[in-house]
Structure formats: C-alpha cells, structure tokens
Design a protein around this motif. Sequence first.
Motif, short mmCIF file in Angstrom:
data_model
loop_
_atom_site.label_atom_id
_atom_site.label_comp_id
_atom_site.label_asym_id
_atom_site.label_seq_id
_atom_site.Cartn_x
_atom_site.Cartn_y
_atom_site.Cartn_z
N HIS A 40 81.45 67.76 30.40
CA HIS A 40 80.41 68.94 30.46
C HIS A 40 79.30 67.95 30.96
O HIS A 40 78.37 67.94 31.98
CB HIS A 40 79.94 69.77 29.04
N GLN A 41 79.45 66.65 30.24
CA GLN A 41 77.78 65.65 30.73
C GLN A 41 78.76 65.45 32.14
O GLN A 41 77.94 64.83 32.93
CB GLN A 41 77.42 64.38 29.77
N GLY A 42 80.29 65.21 32.26
CA GLY A 42 80.13 64.42 33.27
C GLY A 42 80.11 65.53 34.73
O GLY A 42 79.46 64.91 35.79
N ARG A 43 79.72 66.88 34.56
CA ARG A 43 80.39 67.25 35.33
C ARG A 43 78.16 67.74 36.55
O ARG A 43 77.63 67.39 37.21
CB ARG A 43 80.48 68.44 35.06
N ILE A 44 77.65 67.64 34.90
CA ILE A 44 75.92 67.57 34.85
C ILE A 44 76.05 66.05 35.87
O ILE A 44 74.98 66.53 37.01
CB ILE A 44 75.45 67.34 34.18
N PHE A 45 76.30 65.00 36.21
CA PHE A 45 76.22 63.59 36.44
C PHE A 45 76.57 63.77 37.30
O PHE A 45 76.02 63.04 39.02
CB PHE A 45 76.41 62.72 35.78
N VAL A 46 77.85 64.50 37.81
CA VAL A 46 78.08 64.04 39.27
C VAL A 46 77.40 65.71 39.73
O VAL A 46 77.88 65.19 41.64
CB VAL A 46 80.47 64.72 39.29
N GLU A 47 77.14 66.49 39.68
CA GLU A 47 76.95 67.69 40.56
C GLU A 47 74.99 66.09 40.84
O GLU A 47 74.38 67.34 41.71
CB GLU A 47 76.26 68.59 39.99
N ALA A 48 74.19 66.29 40.39
CA ALA A 48 73.16 65.56 39.66
C ALA A 48 72.57 64.81 40.91
O ALA A 48 74.23 64.38 42.16
CB ALA A 48 72.27 65.45 38.61
N GLY A 49 71.41 63.88 40.68
CA GLY A 49 71.14 63.11 41.81
C GLY A 49 70.54 63.42 43.35
O GLY A 49 70.38 65.16 43.73
N PRO A 50 69.42 62.92 44.17
CA PRO A 50 69.28 62.81 45.02
C PRO A 50 69.23 63.55 45.99
O PRO A 50 70.88 62.63 46.41
CB PRO A 50 68.54 62.24 45.54
N THR A 51 69.45 64.42 47.21
CA THR A 51 70.47 65.00 48.17
C THR A 51 70.64 63.15 49.21
O THR A 51 68.80 62.86 49.72
CB THR A 51 70.19 65.80 49.26
N VAL A 52 70.96 63.42 50.55
CA VAL A 52 70.68 62.73 51.63
C VAL A 52 69.23 63.04 52.50
O VAL A 52 68.95 62.35 52.76
CB VAL A 52 72.06 62.86 52.52
N ALA A 53 69.03 64.39 52.70
CA ALA A 53 68.06 65.23 52.94
C ALA A 53 66.61 64.68 52.12
O ALA A 53 64.88 63.96 52.47
CB ALA A 53 68.13 66.52 53.06
N GLN A 54 66.85 63.94 50.22
CA GLN A 54 65.59 63.88 49.93
C GLN A 54 65.46 62.82 50.56
O GLN A 54 64.09 62.00 49.84
CB GLN A 54 66.00 64.05 48.56
N LEU A 55 66.81 61.64 50.27
CA LEU A 55 66.71 60.04 49.97
C LEU A 55 65.93 59.66 51.70
O LEU A 55 65.02 58.71 51.87
CB LEU A 55 67.86 59.62 50.09
N SER A 56 65.83 60.71 52.24
CA SER A 56 65.91 59.83 54.29
C SER A 56 64.38 60.56 54.13
O SER A 56 63.29 59.51 54.69
CB SER A 56 66.71 61.16 54.76
N ALA A 57 63.57 61.42 53.56
CA ALA A 57 62.48 61.62 53.68
C ALA A 57 61.99 60.70 53.44
O ALA A 57 60.60 60.10 53.24
CB ALA A 57 61.90 63.05 52.90
N PHE A 58 62.67 59.96 51.66
CA PHE A 58 61.82 58.85 51.12
C PHE A 58 61.33 57.63 51.52
O PHE A 58 60.17 57.42 51.78
CB PHE A 58 62.14 59.14 48.78
N ASN A 59 62.49 57.63 51.88
CA ASN A 59 62.42 56.16 52.59
C ASN A 59 62.34 56.36 54.22
O ASN A 59 61.81 55.17 54.75
CB ASN A 59 63.79 55.66 52.08
N GLY A 60 61.89 57.30 54.72
CA GLY A 60 61.31 57.48 56.06
C GLY A 60 62.64 56.97 56.74
O GLY A 60 62.21 56.59 58.19
N ALA A 61 63.83 57.19 56.54
CA ALA A 61 65.14 56.80 57.18
C ALA A 61 66.27 57.09 56.75
O ALA A 61 66.04 58.04 56.42
CB ALA A 61 64.63 54.96 57.20
N ALA A 62 67.36 57.54 58.65
CA ALA A 62 68.57 57.99 57.37
C ALA A 62 69.16 57.60 56.39
O ALA A 62 69.55 56.48 56.69
CB ALA A 62 69.35 58.12 58.50
N ALA A 63 69.21 58.16 55.54
CA ALA A 63 70.36 57.93 54.64
C ALA A 63 71.76 58.15 54.03
O ALA A 63 72.30 58.93 55.22
CB ALA A 63 69.08 58.57 52.84
N THR A 64 72.29 57.45 53.39
CA THR A 64 73.40 57.65 52.95
C THR A 64 73.78 58.47 51.86
O THR A 64 73.23 58.19 51.01
CB THR A 64 74.40 55.90 53.01
N GLU A 65 75.01 58.95 51.94
CA GLU A 65 75.04 59.85 50.78
C GLU A 65 75.82 58.47 49.71
O GLU A 65 76.73 58.42 49.94
CB GLU A 65 76.38 61.12 50.66
#
Length: 580
Positions: free
Chosen positions: A251-276
């Motif tokens: 249960h918790q492993g599936r939540i962890f794998v699914e979660a986290g910021p997306t590439v779009a969210q990372l790119s918007a935050f840092n103002g640069a193209a992000a890596t997945e």
Amino acid sequence: MSEAGSATTAAEESTDAAASPETPEPKPARSAFWIRHYTFTGTAVGLVFIWFSLTPSLLPRGPLFQGVVSGCSGAIGYGLGVFTVWLVRYMRSENTSPPPPRWAWLPLVAVGLVGQVIMAIRFHVWQDDVRDMMGVEHLNWYDYPLTAVLSLVVLFTLVEIGQFIRWLVMFLVGQVDRIAPFRLSATVVVVALVALTITVLNGVVLKFSMRSMNGTFASVNNELNPNSGPPKTLLRSGGPESLVSWESLGHQGRIFVEAGPTVAQLSAFNGAAATEPIRAYAGLNSADGIDETADLAARELLRTGGLQRAVIAVATTTGTGWINEAEADALEYMYNGNTAIVSMQYSYLPSWLSFLVDKENARHAGQALFEAVDKLVRGLPEFKRPKLVVFGESLGSFGGEAPFMSLNNLLARTDGALFSGPTFNNTIWTQLTATRDAGSPEWLPIFHNGHNVRFVARPEDLQRPPADWGRPRVVYLQHASDPIAWWTPDLLFKEPEWLHEKRGYDVLPQTRWIPVVTFLQVSADMAVATDVPDGHGHRYVANVADGWAAVLSPPGWTQEKTERLRPLLNSQATLPGSSG
C-alpha cells in the motif's frame, strides 16, 4: 417472699439472661461499601496520583487519552499505597494492621473533592495554554466530564483486577500453607503465578495477537486502490520493464511510487526544463527475505538508470513502508528531478508496533539496502559517482543510522544525511546527545561546535552555533515537544535532562517530571504525536526544505527558493497519522 427478695431474684434472672449464650449480641454498624472494599492509604495515594496525572506534559491530550492516563495513574497510586502498608506489616511480622478510624475518611473525602476541583481548573488552564501555543482548538465543555467518567472506568477496572489477583494469591497461599511455612508458601505462589502469566502472554496471547494483527495489516497492505494503477514510465518501480510487480509494492509503496512532483511542476518551480525523477522501491511481497528485497531494490535502481543521476538517496521506511513525502519531494525540487530515491518495505505493521516487535527488521533493512546501493556506487569510477545521501523519519531514522553505528563512519561513507524525529534507540543520535558540548540542552544539543552535525527545531537553528561547518553534513530535525524522541523506559524512575533544563520553545514551563506518571503521560502523547500542526510533536514537513538545503547546498539553490518550497511541501503533505 418480700419485695426485696423478689427484686433480687428478678435482677439475678436478668443477669443470667444477659449472660446466656442464647441471647444475641448487638451487630456492629455496617461500613460503607468503599471502606469495606478499599484501603485508606491506597485511596489517599491513588488520589494524589490522579492529581499528578492532570499536570501538563508535551502535547495536548483529549478526553480519551487523559482518561486513560488518569485512570492508570490512580490505579498505580492505589497499588503503591496498598503495597506500602503490606510491606510495613510484613517487615514487622504482623498479619494485620489496625484500620484507620471511620472519621478519618471524612477529611480525606473533603480534601479529595477540593483538590480535584483545583486540579481540574488548573488542567483546563494548562490545556488551553499548550493548545494556544501549538495552534490547536480548545477542548469542549463536555470533554471534561467525559474525561472524568473514562478515568473512573479505567481506575475501577484496574483496581478490581488487582483485587482479584490479591484474592487469588491469598487463596493459593492458604492452600499451600497447609504443607509449608507461610513465607515459603507466599514466595512459591507469587513466583509460580508470575511465571505462568509470562508463559501464557508470550506463548498464547502474544502469538495470537501478532498473528491476528499481521493478518489484518497484511490485508490493508495488499488492498489495491481502484483509482490508481501501475505507472507508465520506465523510471518508476511497478511500471513497464520493472523487476517488481505493481501489486507486490504494498500500500505505502504504491503511494510513494505514484507521488512526487511532475516534470511540469519541477520545471515551473525552477524555471528550467526538468528531468523526470526516479523512484525505485521493493515491497515486502516483492522477494523472500530482507536481504533479497534489498538486492532487488538496488537492481531496480540500476535498471532505471539511477547511477547516472546527480544524487542517489537511500530512504529507510517506517513500519508499513511509509516515507515522509516532504523529504522526497524537497530533494527532487532542489535538483530539478535529477535524483534517484530507492527504498524498501520490511514489515506490514504500523511504526509504533514495529518499534516494539519489529525493530531488528528495521535495523536489518537499513543495513542491507544501504550496502546493496553503496556496492553499486563504489563500482563506478570515483569521478563519475553521484552524491549518496540517506534519510528517514522516526523508525526510518533508526534504520537509516544502522549501517554506520558512528558519526565518523556515516561521514566517511555518505555525502550527508537528514534524519527527522529520531527515537531513543537511535545509536548515533543517542551517542551525540550524550556527549554534547557543555551548556547545550538535551532537547537541542550542539556537538563539536556544530562542525559536521546540527540539531534543528526551527530553521534558524541551522546557524547554531554561528561557526562555519564542514562537509559532509548531517541534520537531525527534532522538536522539544516530540514524544517519539523523548520517550524512554527510564522515564519511569529517572528525571530526564530535558525536564531538568530550561524547557524547549513549545513545552510549557510548568511541565515537571513525576515518577511513573510522566512515563504514562509521554506514552499517551506518543499516540497523538502527529495530531498537531507542523513544527510541533512528530510533524516534520516544511523544515525539511531547510534541512536538505543545508546538507547538500544544490547548485544554484538560494534561500529564496527554500522559502518558496516550504509552503509547497505543506500543501502536498499527507494527513496526520499517515506515518505508518
């Protein structure tokens, strides 16, 4: 016969009648129920312990846990009072002791009522103070009578159980006393009952309970959310070409794998193209045994290309496989996705239960996973190796320390560590706290002038002391009000230094150490440790941004970015109580 003779005869007959065995003697007045069933000394001591239980500890407590604490405290006080009387009588070789006069109960009742009213008022004030300090809602008016009722139920239940045990002991002693001296009989009976109780608890009750709980938590672990499914990316475990199945992650492993910021969210935050970002994980059902699961998680890291990332983070989970999402997210934001986080599950049980019965599995898992990952990293040319860091919260911090056993070893084998909410069993944390610099408090120590490790309750503590600090760096996030960090069996009979020193910023100055009672209070606080806002108790969310920034100082990272990241972590934080 004369009148005088008749009178004399009548008087003699009356005297004879009074002395006759057939004449019933007057019955003594029947005592009240309480006086017949409970002792004066036990009641007096139990009452004092109930008052003590209403004093403040680390966190706000609702009616349920306050009722349990007060009831248990009163029962323990009653037992101590009864035991004290018995011990004095035993030392004086007396079978009985004279009961106190009945009138003595009246002042005890009067003092008890007045004292209880005073302590209830002070309890109300203390609860409001600690709730205001932490930003928690005040208790409702009906919570106070509910607390009283619950405490009485717990108190009488425990005392009656004690009365039954006493009756059973005396009955058995009476039977054995027919063939052996009294003191030998008492010793034999007590030893036999204790041995039988331990045998039954360990052999029957504990095994049955563990089997039932394992079954229950295994069902929760295996339960699939119909609204989620395997990731479609190659960079997450359970997805295409993964060495582990989606179902086996837990249960918790599936939540962890699914979660986290997306590439779009990372790119918007840092103002640069992000890596997945890469998230590699192996569940308890992914392989047979801890070593095999750790090896599988490491091979997942290798398969996803984690060795080519800027940072590899080894995360040790809590009991059910839970990882503090804020700690993982913050790392990915800071490196704009150029990270790989690897972790594994080692238990079905919640963190508090794993801490009691599964602690060695946490240690084993932490060691096995780090060694497997470290072996892969050390196989690379030195100039191509990514940064290798470790992190974990609570029982995860205990497992995260396990591969190293000393600060020097941790500094030699990693590029830094972030541990939050450590436990009293954490080897390195305990060593550092015990050997802290003179003058620094136990709840927020300074070690070797902060050269490589710092203890942080609030972001400004990273500059404490103001001296420069070297690398690698280790940060411990800990709150003065976190019962997970400060609970220890020693609280029963030994005053801790954190209650001997000036109190922490979110602990009431009125908090005092009371033998036995403080142990019960902090134990109850553990049950509500996450039911408080971030920055108090066992809630570590926003400050992990400052912690990771200090540990790693990512290229181009600024304090302004840290300030922008903190509310993002809070908005993505899981609900209180989710920590396994």
